[in-house]
Design an enzyme around this catalytic site. Structure first.
Site, PDB file in Angstrom:
ATOM      1  N   LYS A 205       3.658   6.496  48.239  1.00  0.00           N
ATOM      2  CA  LYS A 205       3.797   7.652  49.123  1.00  0.00           C
ATOM      3  C   LYS A 205       3.541   8.972  48.400  1.00  0.00           C
ATOM      4  O   LYS A 205       3.480   9.043  47.171  1.00  0.00           O
ATOM      5  CB  LYS A 205       5.174   7.639  49.792  1.00  0.00           C
ATOM      6  N   ARG A 239       9.648  -2.142  51.799  1.00  0.00           N
ATOM      7  CA  ARG A 239       8.348  -2.245  52.483  1.00  0.00           C
ATOM      8  C   ARG A 239       7.263  -1.827  51.488  1.00  0.00           C
ATOM      9  O   ARG A 239       7.220  -0.675  51.063  1.00  0.00           O
ATOM     10  CB  ARG A 239       8.345  -1.343  53.719  1.00  0.00           C
TER      11      ARG A 239
END
Length: 270
Positions: A205, A239
């Site tokens: 991210k 995840r």
């Protein structure tokens, strides 16, 4: 939880699993690598091409059915905020609805209750679906995460979702700038202490990229560092794009904590 993007424009894999045969190969690979959950998504989270309900269903429903047949024991999660899509995937075997947009469709909890499946309750700070945060401000971002995910989880329970099927996700980078995501990671134990299973979606991210000044294809090491911190704090579900590397980190943290024995202990003994 391994990520499977049934999209043409994912920020990380850029459509590598758009074709159904490629998607199914990806499922086989991640299950063999140790993934216990496969999270199937039909829409890129960031702004991009418009994907209507019918198109989203066409991308995920048949794939869920194929994965269910191919891997009867794997937990199938679907990344969707739409109740209509949730109902369609649950009808063919999905086990978990991963709502990355914090209850944007209030009927999604009713679908989870109707099909007796799990639901992921995320914190987004109230940003609209598929928009990037802009100058978000919180008096205390962790308090906001706890308040909002708890409220969503309680709403799911009132709708009839079993308590043990409800997961909370602080949603790194969703409705947050980098300082917020870093603080959530540093203080994740406060969310864990609430007593609900915590999912973290850290993989490659922007908060990792901005922290290290690295492009998306060079963020694995930073992601794994954040994963180790989150594991030490007690997160339960991860995840991820890179399953094998994440599995090694989680196993090592668990072994250091004394929850998992070493695979072998011959050093100094033979």
């Amino acid at each position: 939880m391994a990520i499977l993007n049934r999209t043409t424009d994912s920020f990380y894999d850029q459509g590598a699993t758009w074709a159904e045969d490629a998607a199914l190969r990806r499922v086989d690979e991640v299950v063999a690598a140790g993934a216990e959950i496969v999270d199937i998504g039909g829409i890129k989270a960031a702004p991009g091409e418009e994907v209507g309900e019918a198109e989203e269903r066409s991308r995920v429903v048949d794939l869920v059915a194929a994965v269910r047949e191919r891997h009867p024991d794997v937990i199938i999660s679907v990344d969707t905020w739409r109740a209509s899509v949730g109902a369609a995937v649950c009808a063919v075997g999905a086990d978990l609805l991963n709502d990355a947009w914090g209850g944007a469709d209030p009927e999604l909890v009713d679908v989870a209750a109707e099909f007796d499946v799990g639901i992921v309750c995320t914190h987004t700070g109230g940003v609209p679906v598929r928009t990037r945060p802009h100058r978000m401000e919180y008096d205390d971002v962790v308090a906001s995460v706890i308040d909002d995910t708890t409220a969503y989880a309680e709403r799911a329970e009132r709708a009839g979702v079993a308590r043990d099927r409800i997961v909370v996700d602080p949603a790194h980078d969703f409705g947050k700038q980098t300082w917020h995501s870093l603080e959530v990671t540093r203080r994740l134990d406060e969310l864990v202490a609430v007593g609900r299973p915590v999912l973290v979606s850290l993989s490659n991210k922007d908060f990792v990229g901005e922290s290290l000044d690295l492009p998306v294809d060079q963020r694995l090491t930073g992601t794994l560092a954040a994963t180790a911190i989150s594991s030490w704090h007690g997160a339960m579900i991860y995840r991820v794009h890179e399953v094998t590397e994440t599995r090694h980190v989680l196993d090592m943290v668990s072994t250091i904590q004394g929850h998992r024995p070493p695979a072998r202990t011959l050093r100094g003994l033979v």
